[in-house]
Scaffold this motif. Structure first.
Motif, short mmCIF file in Angstrom:
data_model
loop_
_atom_site.label_atom_id
_atom_site.label_comp_id
_atom_site.label_asym_id
_atom_site.label_seq_id
_atom_site.Cartn_x
_atom_site.Cartn_y
_atom_site.Cartn_z
N PRO A 162 -40.31 -10.98 -26.05
CA PRO A 162 -40.63 -12.41 -26.04
C PRO A 162 -42.13 -12.68 -25.91
CG PRO A 162 -38.67 -12.02 -24.75
CD PRO A 162 -39.22 -10.67 -25.10
N TRP A 163 -42.63 -13.60 -26.72
CA TRP A 163 -44.02 -14.00 -26.69
C TRP A 163 -44.22 -15.12 -25.68
CZ3 TRP A 163 -45.17 -14.53 -32.69
CH2 TRP A 163 -45.00 -13.27 -33.29
N SER A 164 -45.45 -15.56 -25.52
CA SER A 164 -45.76 -16.73 -24.70
C SER A 164 -46.88 -17.50 -25.38
CB SER A 164 -46.16 -16.32 -23.28
OG SER A 164 -46.44 -17.47 -22.52
N VAL A 165 -46.50 -18.52 -26.17
CA VAL A 165 -47.48 -19.29 -26.92
C VAL A 165 -47.25 -20.78 -26.70
CG1 VAL A 165 -47.84 -17.53 -28.69
CG2 VAL A 165 -46.04 -19.23 -29.00
N ASP A 187 -37.02 -9.04 -21.56
CA ASP A 187 -37.21 -9.98 -20.45
C ASP A 187 -38.19 -11.09 -20.83
OD1 ASP A 187 -35.54 -8.38 -19.02
OD2 ASP A 187 -37.07 -7.54 -17.69
N ALA A 188 -37.80 -12.31 -20.46
CA ALA A 188 -38.68 -13.47 -20.64
C ALA A 188 -38.97 -14.06 -19.28
CB ALA A 188 -38.02 -14.50 -21.55
N GLY A 189 -40.20 -13.89 -18.80
CA GLY A 189 -40.61 -14.41 -17.51
C GLY A 189 -41.54 -15.60 -17.63
N ARG A 190 -41.82 -15.99 -18.86
CA ARG A 190 -42.66 -17.15 -19.13
C ARG A 190 -41.96 -17.99 -20.21
NH1 ARG A 190 -47.91 -14.00 -20.96
NH2 ARG A 190 -46.25 -12.88 -22.08
N THR A 191 -42.59 -19.07 -20.64
CA THR A 191 -42.05 -19.84 -21.74
C THR A 191 -42.47 -19.18 -23.05
OG1 THR A 191 -42.17 -21.88 -20.47
CG2 THR A 191 -41.97 -22.09 -22.85
N SER A 192 -41.51 -18.79 -23.86
CA SER A 192 -41.83 -18.06 -25.09
C SER A 192 -42.52 -18.96 -26.10
CB SER A 192 -40.55 -17.47 -25.69
OG SER A 192 -40.02 -16.48 -24.83
N PHE A 193 -41.92 -20.11 -26.41
CA PHE A 193 -42.52 -21.06 -27.33
C PHE A 193 -42.55 -22.42 -26.66
CE2 PHE A 193 -41.18 -17.67 -30.11
CZ PHE A 193 -42.19 -17.60 -31.06
N ASP A 196 -30.08 -10.70 -26.72
CA ASP A 196 -30.13 -9.73 -25.61
C ASP A 196 -31.38 -9.92 -24.76
OD1 ASP A 196 -27.68 -8.43 -26.32
OD2 ASP A 196 -28.77 -7.43 -27.94
N CYS A 197 -31.74 -11.17 -24.53
CA CYS A 197 -32.87 -11.48 -23.65
C CYS A 197 -32.37 -11.70 -22.23
CB CYS A 197 -33.59 -12.74 -24.12
SG CYS A 197 -34.42 -12.61 -25.72
N ASN A 198 -33.24 -11.47 -21.27
CA ASN A 198 -33.00 -11.79 -19.87
C ASN A 198 -34.02 -12.82 -19.41
OD1 ASN A 198 -30.88 -9.83 -19.41
ND2 ASN A 198 -32.48 -8.27 -19.44
N LEU A 199 -33.54 -13.94 -18.87
CA LEU A 199 -34.44 -14.92 -18.29
C LEU A 199 -34.69 -14.52 -16.83
CD1 LEU A 199 -32.97 -18.29 -19.61
CD2 LEU A 199 -34.70 -16.83 -20.66
N VAL A 200 -35.93 -14.27 -16.49
CA VAL A 200 -36.27 -13.81 -15.15
C VAL A 200 -37.33 -14.72 -14.55
CG1 VAL A 200 -35.67 -11.42 -15.68
CG2 VAL A 200 -38.02 -12.20 -16.03
N LYS A 201 -37.46 -14.65 -13.23
CA LYS A 201 -38.51 -15.41 -12.54
C LYS A 201 -39.68 -14.47 -12.23
CE LYS A 201 -35.99 -19.24 -10.49
NZ LYS A 201 -35.74 -20.02 -9.26
N VAL A 202 -40.87 -14.95 -12.54
CA VAL A 202 -42.10 -14.21 -12.26
C VAL A 202 -43.01 -15.13 -11.48
CG1 VAL A 202 -44.10 -13.03 -13.22
CG2 VAL A 202 -41.86 -12.81 -14.34
N GLU A 203 -43.34 -14.74 -10.25
CA GLU A 203 -44.21 -15.55 -9.38
C GLU A 203 -43.67 -16.98 -9.27
OE1 GLU A 203 -48.10 -15.21 -10.99
OE2 GLU A 203 -48.37 -13.12 -10.36
N LYS A 204 -42.37 -17.08 -9.03
CA LYS A 204 -41.66 -18.34 -8.81
C LYS A 204 -41.57 -19.22 -10.06
CE LYS A 204 -42.72 -18.62 -3.86
NZ LYS A 204 -43.26 -19.48 -2.77
N SER A 206 -39.90 -19.72 -13.82
CA SER A 206 -38.70 -19.27 -14.54
C SER A 206 -39.01 -19.02 -16.00
CB SER A 206 -37.61 -20.33 -14.43
OG SER A 206 -37.21 -20.52 -13.09
N GLY A 207 -38.40 -17.97 -16.53
CA GLY A 207 -38.49 -17.72 -17.95
C GLY A 207 -37.75 -18.79 -18.74
N LEU A 208 -38.25 -19.10 -19.90
CA LEU A 208 -37.69 -20.15 -20.75
C LEU A 208 -38.00 -19.77 -22.19
CD1 LEU A 208 -36.37 -22.99 -20.78
CD2 LEU A 208 -38.65 -23.96 -20.52
N LEU A 209 -37.04 -19.94 -23.08
CA LEU A 209 -37.27 -19.49 -24.45
C LEU A 209 -37.98 -20.53 -25.30
CD1 LEU A 209 -33.96 -17.52 -25.02
CD2 LEU A 209 -36.20 -16.68 -24.28
#
Length: 390
Positions: free
Chosen positions: A52-55, A82-88, A104-112, A114-117
């Motif tokens: 997953p990207w983050s743009v 794993d997606a720990g940030r907003t992908s798009f 087959d993505c996992n939404l995870v929390k990174v530094e409080k 939440s990942g978002l696609l």
């Protein structure tokens, strides 16, 4: 007139001549061109499998010349991992995101955080279409795949597929005390094969959720439209479609064999019209006031329509549940049900210790009966009981 048309065509051709087409092969290539993107440009993501990207895409495009971000070939641009940030994250206007697959993505929390696609945040007239979300799992509760947020308007999620996702909410319109997107359209999507969530309280598995706090923010108007979507074997939680704000419309959706309902959990003055519900648990559950429940076809469920007790009967008083009041239940067809319409479900339910009475200063007894509702023109076929009042 001919000269005017010719001149217009020349201007359109000249404008299109300045539009650019890009083919990008990784996140950096896309990030590098973001500052230069303009109305009418088209960005294709090369076929392949990516983490997953983050743009963030903030281009101000136009109705006649949208900015398009799309797969080189639909279904062959796949994001996994794993997606720990907003992908798009889309923040501009008239931006189209098309044909991407998240698998087959996992939404995870990174530094409080939440990942978002995909997020449309403060965006105007933006669209996500023909995208696929398959076997995506949320690793924390209440994590959506797609969110419309901020004070944007006229954003659309359409012709997408949400399949075999787990422990997540699929599409949410985020309502806060400061920001509410207006006129969101969620249409012609397929939601299918969603198993019950693993969370202990059984919540956080809605397919579509409009608003998140029905107790304090249920009176906020979101003016969303959810129409012509299909929900097949969606069993994530009791609310397949969850309304928690006001002035929304739910039209011509189909629910097939879902362990869950179209639920007016909170909010007021919504329209639930011409939906088809076949098989599963129950049909439509109603709290709140001023709703119009009309022309729905409900069959092969235990209870077709449920009008619920509440802690209050007012739009202005705080109640953990608001009794169904001043609603119109008309011209619905209820077939092969144990009970067609149940007036007064959850009578005298005691919610002591089950919610935070400091945050939600509400009475805990669900003892306010449904009131002043109009039932007319409903048709009952093979119903054990047509209308039951408690």
């Amino acid at each position: 007139m001919k000269h005017l048309i010719f001149s217009a065509l020349l201007l359109l051709g000249a404008a299109n001549a300045f539009c650019k087409s890009y083919l990008v092969h990784n996140e950096k290539e896309l990030t590098d061109i973001l500052p230069s993107l303009k109305a009418g440009d088209k960005v294709r993501i090369a076929n392949g499998t990516y983490t997953p990207w983050s743009v963030t895409i903030g281009t101000a495009a136009t109705a006649s010349q949208p900015l398009t971000i799309e797969a080189e070939t639909k279904g062959k641009v796949i994001f996994k991992g794993d997606a720990g940030r907003t992908s798009f994250k889309i923040t501009g206007s008239y931006i189209v995101l098309r044909g991407l697959t998240f698998e087959d993505c996992n939404l995870v929390k990174v530094e409080k955080r939440s990942g978002l696609l995909v997020e449309m945040n403060n965006s105007q007239h933006c669209r996500m279409t023909e995208c696929t979300f398959r076997r995506v799992t949320a690793k924390s509760q209440y994590m959506p795949l797609v969110t419309v947020s901020g004070n944007g308007e006229h954003n659309r999620v359409d012709h997408c597929t949400f399949s075999h996702n787990a422990d997540n909410m699929d599409v949410t319109v985020k309502v806060t005390k400061d920001n509410t997107p207006q006129h969101t359209l969620i249409d012609n999507n397929l939601f299918e094969n969603k198993n019950p969530v693993s969370w202990k309280n059984g919540n956080g598995g809605e397919c579509v959720q409009i608003g998140q706090d029905p107790i304090l923010l249920g009176t906020v108007s979101a003016t969303a439209i959810v129409r012509e979507n299909r929900f097949i074997r969606c069993n994530g939680e009791p609310e397949v479609i969850s309304n928690k704000s006001s002035n929304n419309q739910y039209i011509k959706n189909q629910l097939e064999n879902c362990i869950g309902e179209i639920v007016m959990r909170g909010g007021h003055d919504c329209v639930v019209d011409s939906n088809t519900i076949k098989g599963g648990s129950s049909g439509i559950r109603v709290n709140g006031t001023g709703h119009r429940i009309t022309h729905n076809r409900i069959s092969d469920v235990k209870t077709g329509i449920r009008l619920m007790y509440g802690m209050t009967k007012s739009k202005t008083e705080t109640g953990f549940y608001v009794a169904a009041g001043n609603c119109v239940i008309a011209n619905n067809r209820l077939e092969n049900t144990t009970t067609g319409i149940f007036i007064g479900d959850s009578k005298n339910a005691d919610w002591t210790g089950k919610f935070d009475t400091v945050r939600y200063p509400s009475r805990v007894m669900q003892d306010v009966a449904p009131y002043d509702n109009t039932l007319e023109g409903n048709v009952f076929v093979h119903a054990g009981s047509e209308v039951v009042k408690q």
